[in-house]
Scaffold this active site. Structure first.
Site, mmCIF file in Angstrom:
data_model
loop_
_atom_site.group_PDB
_atom_site.id
_atom_site.type_symbol
_atom_site.label_atom_id
_atom_site.label_comp_id
_atom_site.label_asym_id
_atom_site.label_seq_id
_atom_site.Cartn_x
_atom_site.Cartn_y
_atom_site.Cartn_z
ATOM 1 N N HIS A 1 -7.947 1.035 -2.740
ATOM 2 C CA HIS A 1 -9.081 0.119 -2.816
ATOM 3 C C HIS A 1 -10.211 0.813 -3.576
ATOM 4 O O HIS A 1 -10.557 1.958 -3.276
ATOM 5 C CB HIS A 1 -9.514 -0.233 -1.387
ATOM 6 C CG HIS A 1 -10.582 -1.265 -1.284
ATOM 7 N ND1 HIS A 1 -10.544 -2.460 -1.961
ATOM 8 C CD2 HIS A 1 -11.744 -1.283 -0.553
ATOM 9 C CE1 HIS A 1 -11.609 -3.176 -1.653
ATOM 10 N NE2 HIS A 1 -12.355 -2.482 -0.808
ATOM 11 N N ASP B 1 -4.960 -8.108 -5.140
ATOM 12 C CA ASP B 1 -5.549 -7.090 -4.257
ATOM 13 C C ASP B 1 -6.336 -7.731 -3.107
ATOM 14 O O ASP B 1 -6.666 -8.913 -3.128
ATOM 15 C CB ASP B 1 -6.494 -6.192 -5.059
ATOM 16 C CG ASP B 1 -5.765 -5.101 -5.844
ATOM 17 O OD1 ASP B 1 -4.530 -5.071 -5.815
ATOM 18 O OD2 ASP B 1 -6.447 -4.283 -6.484
ATOM 19 N N ASP B 2 -6.658 -6.905 -2.113
ATOM 20 C CA ASP B 2 -7.534 -7.269 -0.989
ATOM 21 C C ASP B 2 -6.925 -8.324 -0.064
ATOM 22 O O ASP B 2 -7.647 -9.041 0.626
ATOM 23 C CB ASP B 2 -8.912 -7.753 -1.482
ATOM 24 C CG ASP B 2 -9.636 -6.728 -2.333
ATOM 25 O OD1 ASP B 2 -9.264 -5.542 -2.265
ATOM 26 O OD2 ASP B 2 -10.556 -7.112 -3.073
#
Length: 315
Positions: free
Chosen positions: A133, A13-14
Site C-alpha cells: 500500500h 487495489d485497496d
C-alpha cells in the site's frame, strides 16, 4: 484463438477499504475491467471483501499496509511503526520515520507476517501475490524484510513500480511527479533484492500516470502502447510465463500489470483502516476509474490489440 501479444494483470487495489469500494471493485471485475485484486487485511471491510472474492472467484493477493490505520499484529504496543494514538504514521509520515532511522525492522517483519496470516484466515489460501500500500514495500530496509517474508511464505510475485515513459508525463502536477520519481528510484534499487530472494514481477508496470482524473481511454492506450511495443521486440521473453513447449525459441507474450483504484466512493465516516476513509477513497475519481475501466472502448481495444487480461495465478 490467436496467441495474445500481452498478458495483462489489471489489479484493483485497496479491496476491503469499505463496502462501497468493495462493490465497485466487484462490479468492475464482472464487467471485465479488472482481473485481479489486492486486499487490505487491516481495513474495516476486509472480511466483506474476502467473502465477495470467494463468491465471485476473483483472484486475490495481499496489499501489505504499514502506513494507514491500525496494525494487525497484537504485539506492537509502543511500536516505532505507530504514532502516539496507536495508528500507522501515514504515507509521508512512514517515510519520514524510516529516514530518521527510528523504525525497527523487527516490528516491520512482525506486522508483515501478521498480515499474511490474517490474509490466510480471511481468504483460505496464501496470497497469489503481495505488494505494498502506497508503495511501502520498495522503501530502503523495508524491501529487505519484505522480500524475506515473501520468500519464507513462498509468495512468488510482487510489484515493481517502474513505469515506461513516466518522465514524459508532463500533465502530472509537480508534487506527483516528484513522488513518482522517488517511487521509481526506490523500485530500481529493489530489483537486486527481489532477484536475490527469487521473487518475480511482470515485464511492464503501468498505473502511476493513469490514476484518478488522469485515467482516460486515450491515456490508457498511450500507457498500454509501451507493452505492445515490447511485444514486438523479438528479444523480449517474459520470465513469468513458463512454456511447456519443447521449442526453446517459441513465442512468449509480454506480461504487464496495470495498477488501478476503482470503486464507488466511500461515504464520510464509513470505511478506512481504523481512522475513517481518506480523501482518496471518498473522491469521485474512484467512480471515474470504474467507469473508464469498463468502457466498451477500452475492452474492445484489448481485444483488437491482442491484450489478454489475466491474474498472477495464471503465470
Amino acid at each position: 484463438m490467436p496467441q495474445p501479444k500481452v498478458k495483462l494483470v489489471v489489479t484493483g487495489d485497496d479491496f476491503g477499504y469499505c463496502e462501497r469500494r468493495n462493490q465497485g471493485i466487484v462490479d468492475c471485475f464482472k464487467a471485465g475491467g479488472i482481473s485481479n485484486v489486492s486486499l487490505l487485511v487491516n481495513a474495516v471491510s476486509a472480511e466483506h471483501a474476502a467473502e465477495l472474492a470467494k463468491r465471485n472467484h476473483i483472484p486475490i493477493g495481499l496489499h501489505a499496509n504499514l502506513s494507514e490505520g491500525l496494525p494487525v499484529s497484537q504485539d506492537l504496543k509502543g511500536s516505532t511503526l505507530l504514532n502516539k494514538d496507536g495508528f500507522f504514521h501515514g504515507k509521508m509520515g512512514f517515510r519520514e520515520v524510516l529516514q530518521s532511522g527510528q523504525l525497527k525492522m523487527s516490528e516491520v517483519e512482525a506486522e508483515l507476517r501478521a498480515q499474511v496470516n490474517r490474509f490466510c484466515e480471511l481468504v483460505g489460501h496464501m496470497p497469489y501475490h503481495m505488494d505494498g500500500h502506497q508503495h511501502v514495500h520498495i522503501l530502503p530496509e523495508v524491501r529487505e524484510v519484505f522480500a524475506q517474508v515473501l520468500s519464507d511464505f513462498g509468495i512468488t510475485y510482487t510489484r515493481v513500480p517502474i513505469e515506461p515513459g513516466l518522465k514524459f508525463c508532463t500533465f502530472l502536477p509537480p508534487h506527483l511527479r516528484d513522488f513518482n520519481a522517488q517511487v521509481e528510484k526506490d523500485a530500481l534499487e529493489s530489483i537486486k533484492v527481489f532477484h536475490r530472494h527469487g521473487i518475480r514481477w511482470p515485464d511492464v508496470y503501468l498505473g502511476l500516470s493513469t490514476m484518478g482524473k488522469n485515467m482516460s481511454v486515450s491515456n490508457l492506450k498511450r500507457a498500454l502502447g509501451f507493452t505492445l511495443e515490447a511485444s514486438l521486440d523479438d528479444r523480449v521473453t517474459s520470465p513469468l510465463i513458463q512454456s511447456n513447449d519443447a521449442v526453446t525459441d517459441s513465442y512468449c507474450p509480454v506480461t504487464a500489470e496495470l495498477m488501478v483504484h476503482p470503486g464507488y466512493p466511500s461515504q464520510p465516516h464509513q470505511g478506512g483502516c481504523g481512522e475513517g476513509p481518506d480523501d482518496f477513497s471518498q473522491s469521485a475519481d474512484r467512480l471515474h476509474e470504474l467507469n473508464t475501466l469498463r468502457d466498451p472502448l477500452v475492452l474492445n481495444y484489448y481485444r483488437q490489440q491482442g491484450i489478454h487480461l489475466c491474474a498472477f495465478k495464471d503465470f
